[in-house]
Design a protein around this motif. Sequence first.
Motif, PDB file in Angstrom:
ATOM      1  N   ALA A   1       0.833  -1.211   0.000  1.00  0.00           N
ATOM      2  CA  ALA A   1       0.000   0.000   0.000  1.00  0.00           C
ATOM      3  C   ALA A   1       0.864   1.256   0.000  1.00  0.00           C
ATOM      4  CB  ALA A   1      -0.940  -0.010   1.205  1.00  0.00           C
ATOM      5  N   MET A   2       1.935   1.251   0.793  1.00  0.00           N
ATOM      6  CA  MET A   2       2.827   2.424   0.834  1.00  0.00           C
ATOM      7  C   MET A   2       3.524   2.628  -0.508  1.00  0.00           C
ATOM      8  SD  MET A   2       4.422   2.384   4.743  1.00  0.00           S
ATOM      9  CE  MET A   2       5.953   1.802   4.130  1.00  0.00           C
ATOM     10  N   GLU A   3       3.976   1.541  -1.125  1.00  0.00           N
ATOM     11  CA  GLU A   3       4.654   1.656  -2.420  1.00  0.00           C
ATOM     12  C   GLU A   3       3.694   2.119  -3.513  1.00  0.00           C
ATOM     13  OE1 GLU A   3       7.895   1.528  -3.164  1.00  0.00           O
ATOM     14  OE2 GLU A   3       8.253   1.256  -1.020  1.00  0.00           O
ATOM     15  N   ILE A   4       2.483   1.615  -3.503  1.00  0.00           N
ATOM     16  CA  ILE A   4       1.492   2.052  -4.494  1.00  0.00           C
ATOM     17  C   ILE A   4       1.237   3.549  -4.345  1.00  0.00           C
ATOM     18  CG2 ILE A   4      -0.953   1.921  -5.143  1.00  0.00           C
ATOM     19  CD1 ILE A   4      -0.788  -1.107  -4.553  1.00  0.00           C
ATOM     20  N   ASP A   5       1.081   3.997  -3.110  1.00  0.00           N
ATOM     21  CA  ASP A   5       0.849   5.421  -2.862  1.00  0.00           C
ATOM     22  C   ASP A   5       2.034   6.254  -3.341  1.00  0.00           C
ATOM     23  OD1 ASP A   5      -0.708   7.602  -1.718  1.00  0.00           O
ATOM     24  OD2 ASP A   5       0.893   7.691  -0.198  1.00  0.00           O
TER      25      ASP A   5
ATOM     26  N   LEU B   1       4.331   5.465  -5.617  1.00  0.00           N
ATOM     27  CA  LEU B   1       4.394   5.439  -7.078  1.00  0.00           C
ATOM     28  C   LEU B   1       3.328   6.324  -7.702  1.00  0.00           C
ATOM     29  CD1 LEU B   1       5.038   1.644  -7.684  1.00  0.00           C
ATOM     30  CD2 LEU B   1       6.616   3.512  -8.205  1.00  0.00           C
ATOM     31  N   ASP B   2       2.119   6.292  -7.158  1.00  0.00           N
ATOM     32  CA  ASP B   2       1.040   7.130  -7.697  1.00  0.00           C
ATOM     33  C   ASP B   2       1.363   8.611  -7.554  1.00  0.00           C
ATOM     34  OD1 ASP B   2      -0.543   5.089  -8.638  1.00  0.00           O
ATOM     35  OD2 ASP B   2      -1.883   5.062  -6.905  1.00  0.00           O
ATOM     36  N   ARG B   3       1.897   8.994  -6.394  1.00  0.00           N
ATOM     37  CA  ARG B   3       2.240  10.406  -6.192  1.00  0.00           C
ATOM     38  C   ARG B   3       3.355  10.856  -7.141  1.00  0.00           C
ATOM     39  NH1 ARG B   3       4.097  11.020  -0.766  1.00  0.00           N
ATOM     40  NH2 ARG B   3       3.733   8.833  -0.340  1.00  0.00           N
ATOM     41  N   GLU B   4       4.373  10.013  -7.290  1.00  0.00           N
ATOM     42  CA  GLU B   4       5.487  10.366  -8.182  1.00  0.00           C
ATOM     43  C   GLU B   4       5.038  10.397  -9.638  1.00  0.00           C
ATOM     44  OE1 GLU B   4       9.410  11.468  -9.110  1.00  0.00           O
ATOM     45  OE2 GLU B   4       8.291  11.457  -7.232  1.00  0.00           O
ATOM     46  N   ALA B   5       4.236   9.422 -10.039  1.00  0.00           N
ATOM     47  CA  ALA B   5       3.743   9.390 -11.418  1.00  0.00           C
ATOM     48  C   ALA B   5       2.830  10.573 -11.697  1.00  0.00           C
ATOM     49  CB  ALA B   5       3.008   8.077 -11.681  1.00  0.00           C
ATOM     50  N   SER B   6       2.006  10.949 -10.736  1.00  0.00           N
ATOM     51  CA  SER B   6       1.129  12.108 -10.916  1.00  0.00           C
ATOM     52  C   SER B   6       1.946  13.383 -11.081  1.00  0.00           C
ATOM     53  CB  SER B   6       0.185  12.254  -9.729  1.00  0.00           C
ATOM     54  OG  SER B   6      -0.723  11.195  -9.694  1.00  0.00           O
TER      55      SER B   6
ATOM     56  N   THR C   1       0.055   1.824 -19.414  1.00  0.00           N
ATOM     57  CA  THR C   1       0.974   1.059 -18.565  1.00  0.00           C
ATOM     58  C   THR C   1       0.604   1.193 -17.098  1.00  0.00           C
ATOM     59  OG1 THR C   1       2.732   1.376 -20.175  1.00  0.00           O
ATOM     60  CG2 THR C   1       3.401   0.741 -17.959  1.00  0.00           C
ATOM     61  N   HIS C   2       0.273   2.388 -16.682  1.00  0.00           N
ATOM     62  CA  HIS C   2      -0.094   2.626 -15.284  1.00  0.00           C
ATOM     63  C   HIS C   2      -1.372   1.863 -14.930  1.00  0.00           C
ATOM     64  CE1 HIS C   2      -0.381   4.653 -11.446  1.00  0.00           C
ATOM     65  NE2 HIS C   2      -1.668   4.854 -11.705  1.00  0.00           N
ATOM     66  N   THR C   3      -2.354   1.906 -15.812  1.00  0.00           N
ATOM     67  CA  THR C   3      -3.610   1.200 -15.568  1.00  0.00           C
ATOM     68  C   THR C   3      -3.377  -0.302 -15.451  1.00  0.00           C
ATOM     69  OG1 THR C   3      -4.888   2.914 -16.706  1.00  0.00           O
ATOM     70  CG2 THR C   3      -5.926   0.753 -16.488  1.00  0.00           C
ATOM     71  N   ALA C   4      -2.571  -0.859 -16.355  1.00  0.00           N
ATOM     72  CA  ALA C   4      -2.281  -2.297 -16.314  1.00  0.00           C
ATOM     73  C   ALA C   4      -1.492  -2.654 -15.056  1.00  0.00           C
ATOM     74  CB  ALA C   4      -1.505  -2.713 -17.563  1.00  0.00           C
ATOM     75  N   GLY C   5      -0.487  -1.854 -14.733  1.00  0.00           N
ATOM     76  CA  GLY C   5       0.321  -2.119 -13.536  1.00  0.00           C
ATOM     77  C   GLY C   5      -0.490  -1.985 -12.265  1.00  0.00           C
ATOM     78  N   ALA C   6      -1.330  -0.977 -12.198  1.00  0.00           N
ATOM     79  CA  ALA C   6      -2.173  -0.774 -11.011  1.00  0.00           C
ATOM     80  C   ALA C   6      -3.130  -1.953 -10.835  1.00  0.00           C
ATOM     81  CB  ALA C   6      -2.941   0.541 -11.130  1.00  0.00           C
ATOM     82  N   ALA C   7      -3.668  -2.457 -11.931  1.00  0.00           N
ATOM     83  CA  ALA C   7      -4.580  -3.605 -11.846  1.00  0.00           C
ATOM     84  C   ALA C   7      -3.849  -4.832 -11.308  1.00  0.00           C
ATOM     85  CB  ALA C   7      -5.188  -3.900 -13.216  1.00  0.00           C
ATOM     86  N   LEU C   8      -2.615  -5.048 -11.748  1.00  0.00           N
ATOM     87  CA  LEU C   8      -1.839  -6.188 -11.260  1.00  0.00           C
ATOM     88  C   LEU C   8      -1.511  -6.044  -9.774  1.00  0.00           C
ATOM     89  CD1 LEU C   8       0.591  -6.768 -14.257  1.00  0.00           C
ATOM     90  CD2 LEU C   8      -1.289  -8.245 -13.520  1.00  0.00           C
TER      91      LEU C   8
END
Length: 95
Positions: A25-29, A31-36, A53-60
């Motif tokens: 959860a921390m890594e997803i957060d 990555l999302d903040r940095e990608a945004s 790519t982000h949508t596919a990776g987030a789904a995985l």
Amino acid sequence: MYIRFDSARHGELVAHLDHALSGIAMEIDLLDREASRLRGDWHGSAREAYDRTHTAGAALLEELERGLRGARDFASATAERFVATERAVRALWRR
């Protein structure tokens, strides 16, 4: 033959699964903040490629998280069943 449930070791397993879930959860957060932050610099096909790519990776990652959460929940429920079973067996032998 003696079968014994080690609740301490099982508790460690559940704790490790909880720790893994928190880390994901921390890594997803992060990555999302940095990608945004970086996404604003991308335009056209680069932004579209990132979005796919982000949508596919987030789904995985969400699928991994669901799987780990399910494993953690199952392990917790199993521990409760093991304890109840051990109590029932001990009660039978005390009769």
